[in-house]
Design an enzyme around this catalytic site. Sequence first.
Site, short mmCIF file in Angstrom:
data_model
loop_
_atom_site.label_atom_id
_atom_site.label_comp_id
_atom_site.label_asym_id
_atom_site.label_seq_id
_atom_site.Cartn_x
_atom_site.Cartn_y
_atom_site.Cartn_z
CD GLU A 126 -9.45 0.57 -1.45
OE1 GLU A 126 -9.07 0.80 -0.29
OE2 GLU A 126 -8.65 0.54 -2.42
CG ASP A 130 -7.26 -2.48 1.29
OD1 ASP A 130 -7.54 -2.12 2.45
OD2 ASP A 130 -6.82 -1.70 0.43
CG HIS A 164 -2.26 -1.78 -0.06
ND1 HIS A 164 -3.19 -2.78 0.11
CD2 HIS A 164 -2.60 -1.16 -1.22
CE1 HIS A 164 -4.05 -2.76 -0.89
NE2 HIS A 164 -3.71 -1.80 -1.71
NE ARG A 177 9.39 13.14 -3.51
CZ ARG A 177 8.18 13.50 -3.84
NH1 ARG A 177 7.87 13.68 -5.11
NH2 ARG A 177 7.25 13.72 -2.92
CB SER A 236 7.99 14.96 4.92
OG SER A 236 6.72 14.99 4.34
CD GLN A 286 -0.21 3.34 8.17
OE1 GLN A 286 0.49 2.69 8.95
NE2 GLN A 286 -1.47 3.60 8.42
P1 NAD Z 1 0.78 9.28 2.33
O1 NAD Z 1 0.19 9.70 1.05
O2 NAD Z 1 0.19 9.74 3.61
O3 NAD Z 1 2.33 9.65 2.42
C1 NAD Z 1 3.14 9.67 1.33
C2 NAD Z 1 4.55 10.03 1.72
O4 NAD Z 1 5.39 9.62 0.65
C3 NAD Z 1 4.78 11.52 1.92
O5 NAD Z 1 5.65 11.70 2.99
C4 NAD Z 1 5.47 11.93 0.63
O6 NAD Z 1 6.35 13.01 0.84
C5 NAD Z 1 6.24 10.69 0.30
N1 NAD Z 1 6.56 10.56 -1.12
C6 NAD Z 1 5.76 10.79 -2.19
N2 NAD Z 1 6.43 10.59 -3.33
C7 NAD Z 1 7.69 10.20 -2.96
C8 NAD Z 1 8.85 9.86 -3.68
N3 NAD Z 1 8.87 9.86 -5.02
N4 NAD Z 1 9.96 9.52 -2.98
C9 NAD Z 1 9.97 9.52 -1.64
N5 NAD Z 1 8.88 9.84 -0.90
C10 NAD Z 1 7.78 10.19 -1.56
O7 NAD Z 1 0.86 7.67 2.28
P2 NAD Z 1 0.14 6.64 3.28
O8 NAD Z 1 -1.34 6.85 3.25
O9 NAD Z 1 0.86 6.62 4.57
O10 NAD Z 1 0.39 5.26 2.49
C11 NAD Z 1 1.63 4.60 2.53
C12 NAD Z 1 1.37 3.11 2.39
O11 NAD Z 1 0.62 2.67 3.51
C13 NAD Z 1 0.54 2.74 1.16
O12 NAD Z 1 1.00 1.50 0.68
C14 NAD Z 1 -0.86 2.58 1.73
O13 NAD Z 1 -1.68 1.72 0.96
C15 NAD Z 1 -0.55 1.99 3.08
N6 NAD Z 1 -1.57 2.14 4.12
C16 NAD Z 1 -2.09 3.37 4.40
C17 NAD Z 1 -3.00 3.52 5.43
C18 NAD Z 1 -3.54 4.87 5.81
O14 NAD Z 1 -4.30 4.94 6.74
N7 NAD Z 1 -3.18 5.96 5.16
C19 NAD Z 1 -3.41 2.39 6.18
C20 NAD Z 1 -2.84 1.15 5.89
C21 NAD Z 1 -1.92 1.04 4.86
#
Ligand code: NAD
Length: 333
Positions: free
Chosen positions: A200, A196, A113, A54, A59, A34
């Site tokens: 799942e 949600d 979320h 971080r 990234s 996201q």
């Molecule tokens: P992801 O796992 O794809 O990405 C995580 C990111 O967070 C990475 O860039 C990582 O480097 C970074 N990260 C991890 N630990 C960190 C820290 N301590 N400090 C700073 N950055 C850190 O995550 P995602 O799937 O995009 O999910 C993000 C949010 O979006 C969640 O709340 C999820 O429920 C929600 N969401 C996801 C989707 C989806 O399709 N993936 C859809 C709707 C909502």
Amino acid sequence: MTENNFNTDVYYDEDADESNIEDKTVAVLGYGSQGHAHALNLADSGVDVVVGLRRGSDSWDAAEAEGLRVETPEQAAAEGNIVNMLIPDTVQPHVWENIEAELDAGDTLQFAHGFNIHYGQIEPPEDVDVTMIAPKSPGHLVRRTYQRDEGTPGLLAVYQNATGEAKAEAIAYGKAIGCTRAGLIETTFREETETDIFGEQAVLCGGVTSLVKAGFETLVDAGYSPEMAYFECLNEMKLIVDLMYEGGNMEMWNSVSDTAEYGGLTRGDDVINREAMDEILEGVQNGEFAREWINENQANRPAYKQYRQAEQDHQIEEVGERLRELFEWGEQE
Ligand code: NAD
Ligand code: MG
């Protein structure tokens, strides 16, 4: 709000007032599925974006290579008027501890979320807005559709409205990432989170894999070949689900043979346990599942690792790996 036939409010481009976001800075914490999509779409829409990562994160360079500014989560949150938590849900409470002090009165804490707000893992101060813009789609599609002047539908929710402008700002944000092109559906943190997680567990990730495995095991235990069992119970799932996605259950029933339709309509319910579904929903609603998962994470995920290994060791994985090679010639996208 645009007139519609839904049971809830849906917002489109014309409902958004960009002045609610154009002078603001958005801190996108995380650059994963996201995060990268939100950050790039916001920037292309002319919104000032700072990505929070971080130091040493892989990234970091990727975001900078796309022309985005990157800072630590603390610095980004300090600069942001809108701070969007796009990091894994299990990590968010830890990051929140470090950035909480950086939010000023009138800032917005935003989510995709509702887990951490709904289950009390993050308790924001009363003087900030708390909103949700949750695209109903993985990040790469949020990005790709935006670039094609299209969008993915999304959910909108307001948990806390300290400024009185929380909803208007969220709609403007939804427009800036392309969601109002397809429609932003209004819900609540509670409804989004509970539906949600129920979905799942009972239907999508849990329900469907358990259904597939049980069907596979039934055929294999009865002496049929694992290859046939794989095709019938897993591979063909996609063809059926594609039809349901396109036109609902009726499109699927209309497309399969009358034998399949009659057999499915008369026998399908026999494999469903509605009582078990009610119990799963109860565990989601009363917080039992959330507590279990939070404890599991605090203990470094011992059960999770076991379940994952058992799934990996299931015969269907080995059969699938061989059979999917046959399909490689037809792979698209
Ligand atoms: P992801 O796992 O794809 O990405 C995580 C990111 O967070 C990475 O860039 C990582 O480097 C970074 N990260 C991890 N630990 C960190 C820290 N301590 N400090 C700073 N950055 C850190 O995550 P995602 O799937 O995009 O999910 C993000 C949010 O979006 C969640 O709340 C999820 O429920 C929600 N969401 C996801 C989707 C989806 O399709 N993936 C859809 C709707 C909502
Ligand atoms: Mg701030």
